[in-house]
Design a protein around this motif. Structure first.
Motif, PDB file in Angstrom:
ATOM      1  N   ARG A  96       0.871  -1.191   0.000  1.00 44.79           N
ATOM      2  CA  ARG A  96       0.000   0.000   0.000  1.00 44.79           C
ATOM      3  C   ARG A  96       0.903   1.234   0.000  1.00 44.79           C
ATOM      4  N   ALA A  97       0.867   1.955  -1.120  1.00 44.53           N
ATOM      5  CA  ALA A  97       1.817   3.056  -1.325  1.00 44.53           C
ATOM      6  C   ALA A  97       1.808   4.080  -0.183  1.00 44.53           C
ATOM      7  N   ALA A  98       2.951   4.255   0.457  1.00 44.98           N
ATOM      8  CA  ALA A  98       3.195   5.309   1.457  1.00 44.98           C
ATOM      9  C   ALA A  98       2.164   5.331   2.580  1.00 44.98           C
ATOM     10  N   MET A  99       1.612   4.156   2.910  1.00 48.56           N
ATOM     11  CA  MET A  99       0.548   4.124   3.922  1.00 48.56           C
ATOM     12  C   MET A  99       1.070   4.414   5.338  1.00 48.56           C
ATOM     13  N   VAL A 100       2.288   3.986   5.623  1.00 53.69           N
ATOM     14  CA  VAL A 100       2.849   4.176   6.967  1.00 53.69           C
ATOM     15  C   VAL A 100       3.371   5.609   7.078  1.00 53.69           C
ATOM     16  N   THR A 101       2.538   6.459   7.625  1.00 54.29           N
ATOM     17  CA  THR A 101       2.902   7.878   7.771  1.00 54.29           C
ATOM     18  C   THR A 101       3.507   8.109   9.163  1.00 54.29           C
ATOM     19  N   GLY A 102       3.832   9.355   9.440  1.00 48.60           N
ATOM     20  CA  GLY A 102       4.511   9.685  10.695  1.00 48.60           C
ATOM     21  C   GLY A 102       3.799   9.175  11.936  1.00 48.60           C
ATOM     22  N   ASP A 103       2.462   9.149  11.920  1.00 50.09           N
ATOM     23  CA  ASP A 103       1.741   8.743  13.135  1.00 50.09           C
ATOM     24  C   ASP A 103       1.798   7.234  13.387  1.00 50.09           C
ATOM     25  N   TYR A 104       2.471   6.469  12.509  1.00 46.71           N
ATOM     26  CA  TYR A 104       2.675   5.034  12.739  1.00 46.71           C
ATOM     27  C   TYR A 104       4.057   4.774  13.381  1.00 46.71           C
ATOM     28  N   ILE A 105       4.880   5.811  13.401  1.00 48.71           N
ATOM     29  CA  ILE A 105       6.301   5.576  13.713  1.00 48.71           C
ATOM     30  C   ILE A 105       6.676   6.148  15.075  1.00 48.71           C
ATOM     31  N   LYS A 106       7.212   5.278  15.933  1.00 53.91           N
ATOM     32  CA  LYS A 106       7.743   5.753  17.225  1.00 53.91           C
ATOM     33  C   LYS A 106       9.041   6.510  16.948  1.00 53.91           C
ATOM     34  N   PRO A 107       9.242   7.680  17.528  1.00 52.12           N
ATOM     35  CA  PRO A 107      10.481   8.415  17.239  1.00 52.12           C
ATOM     36  C   PRO A 107      11.713   7.554  17.520  1.00 52.12           C
ATOM     37  N   GLY A 108      12.609   7.504  16.557  1.00 55.38           N
ATOM     38  CA  GLY A 108      13.852   6.749  16.726  1.00 55.38           C
ATOM     39  C   GLY A 108      13.765   5.286  16.314  1.00 55.38           C
ATOM     40  N   ALA A 109      12.590   4.820  15.896  1.00 55.14           N
ATOM     41  CA  ALA A 109      12.443   3.398  15.531  1.00 55.14           C
ATOM     42  C   ALA A 109      13.230   3.067  14.264  1.00 55.14           C
ATOM     43  N   THR A 110      13.499   1.757  14.121  1.00 55.52           N
ATOM     44  CA  THR A 110      14.076   1.268  12.863  1.00 55.52           C
ATOM     45  C   THR A 110      12.915   0.841  11.968  1.00 55.52           C
ATOM     46  N   VAL A 111      12.862   1.397  10.772  1.00 56.30           N
ATOM     47  CA  VAL A 111      11.714   1.133   9.882  1.00 56.30           C
ATOM     48  C   VAL A 111      12.204   0.457   8.600  1.00 56.30           C
ATOM     49  N   ILE A 112      11.664  -0.708   8.350  1.00 47.87           N
ATOM     50  CA  ILE A 112      12.038  -1.490   7.165  1.00 47.87           C
ATOM     51  C   ILE A 112      10.865  -1.473   6.195  1.00 47.87           C
ATOM     52  N   ASP A 113      11.121  -0.976   5.003  1.00 48.12           N
ATOM     53  CA  ASP A 113      10.056  -0.810   4.002  1.00 48.12           C
ATOM     54  C   ASP A 113      10.209  -1.862   2.908  1.00 48.12           C
ATOM     55  N   VAL A 114       9.316  -2.844   2.923  1.00 40.13           N
ATOM     56  CA  VAL A 114       9.384  -3.927   1.931  1.00 40.13           C
ATOM     57  C   VAL A 114       8.638  -3.546   0.654  1.00 40.13           C
ATOM     58  N   GLY A 115       7.688  -2.634   0.763  1.00 42.65           N
ATOM     59  CA  GLY A 115       6.770  -2.360  -0.344  1.00 42.65           C
ATOM     60  C   GLY A 115       7.450  -1.865  -1.604  1.00 42.65           C
TER      61      GLY A 115
END
Ligand code: NDP
Length: 306
Positions: A210-229
């Protein structure tokens, strides 16, 4: 500034470590061999397979591609797989998905000999993954784990959230993180309040398509984010909406007529994450590297080396 987790750099390191193992097999009389079944004419699949064959060539792995037509039947694909299973010069078999709609994909994937399952998705190998026994692992999640380890990102004791529960990405990813002692939550399309669950993650893996669905409000500050999409944007309006009028991105879209975007919002992640994989140049290259790693390991096992 967040750390950018560079999949191309890790891919190159993995491939250069594989090269001496390929050479050692060749010196014993036969290098590894990978066969790819690419049925029909899906343009995206054709590009993926071309890149896989290119990686084989770069390493000195023998490869061949079977290209049955769009009208191929389940029986015909099963027959091709049976022939490849019986061939001594083929160590790994990959059936590129999706298969044409009339083909029973589950039957085909089940027919691949587990000891030649380059994609690590045969139920026998999934069972080995569940039991933490050695065996080929699904390439994309295996590549992500390799990336996390090589960047020294702590996994044990941390909260991991995997969004997506597919057999090739979400489920094996969750199991691999669990075996590394993360506390893992798997989310899917029926998960209530997804942003709140994702905000608990120290490691967030987005694999929904789902294109760019994970916006800022999904992310804990400082988290490691892996984007498979890997989502192709064909509309200029979408590019404007996601990239907020970035002249560079609009120029790239106007040049190519489309633009690749992940499942994570590319601007938000750069603002909130501690580390993240870019799209392109993050997870994609790792998938191919792990396909090569699986093929080499299968060849070593068939040669009795390990
Ligand atoms: P699937 O379509 O098989 O699975 C998607 C998963 O995401 C499903 O479990 C689905 O839930 C879940 N999902 C879909 N929409 C939402 C939503 N709105 N909220 C929460 N969960 C949702 O996809 P894949 O796992 O095959 O691939 C996922 C993405 O990764 C795609 O973009 C694909 O192109 C990309 N990909 C990239 C690779 C690479 O090398 N970079 C390799 C493989 C895939 P449910 O089960 O409830 O339907």
């Amino acid at each position: 500034m967040p750390q950018i987790l560079d999949g191309i750099r890790v891919r190159d390191a993995i491939l250069s470590e594989l090269k001496p193992r390929v050479d050692a097999l060749a010196a014993r009389g036969r290098g590894p061999g990978l066969a790819v079944v690419l049925a029909g004419n899906n343009p995206a699949s054709e590009i993926y397979v071309r890149n896989k064959i290119k990686a084989c060539q770069g390493l000195g792995i023998y490869s061949e591609t079977l290209t049955p037509p769009d009208s191929v039947t389940t029986e015909e694909v099963l027959d091709s797989v049976a022939r490849l299973n019986a061939r001594a010069d083929i160590d790994g078999i990959l059936v590129q998905l999706p298969l044409p709609k009339q083909v029973d994909s589950k039957r085909v994937l089940m027919a691949i000999a587990p000891e030649k399952d380059a994609d690590g998705i045969h139920p026998c190998n999934v069972g080995k993954l569940v039991a933490a026994l050695p065996g080929p692992r699904a390439c994309t999640p295996a590549g992500i784990l390799e990336l996390l380890k090589r960047y020294g990102i702590a996994i044990a004791g941390r909260r991991a959230v995997v969004v997506g529960r597919s057999d090739i990405v979400g489920k094996p990813m969750a199991l691999l993180l669990l075996h590394e002692h993360a506390t893992v939550t798997i989310c899917h399309s029926k998960t209530p309040d997804l942003p709140a669950v994702c905000r608990e993650a120290d490691i967030l893996v987005a694999a929904m398509g789902r294109a760019a669905m994970v916006t800022g409000d999904y992310i804990k500050p400082g988290a490691t984010v892996i984007d498979v999409g890997m989502n192709r944007l064909d509309s200029r309006d979408e590019v404007v909406r996601i990239f907020r009028d970035s002249p560079e991105k609009l120029a790239a879209f106007d040049r190519k007529g489309s633009l690749l975007v992940g499942d994570v919002h590319p601007l938000d992640v750069a603002e909130k994450a501690g580390a993240y994989t870019p799209v392109p140049g993050g997870v994609g290259p790792l998938t191919i590297a792990m396909l090569m790693a699986n093929t080499v390991a299968l060849a070593e096992r068939l040669a009795g080396i390990c």
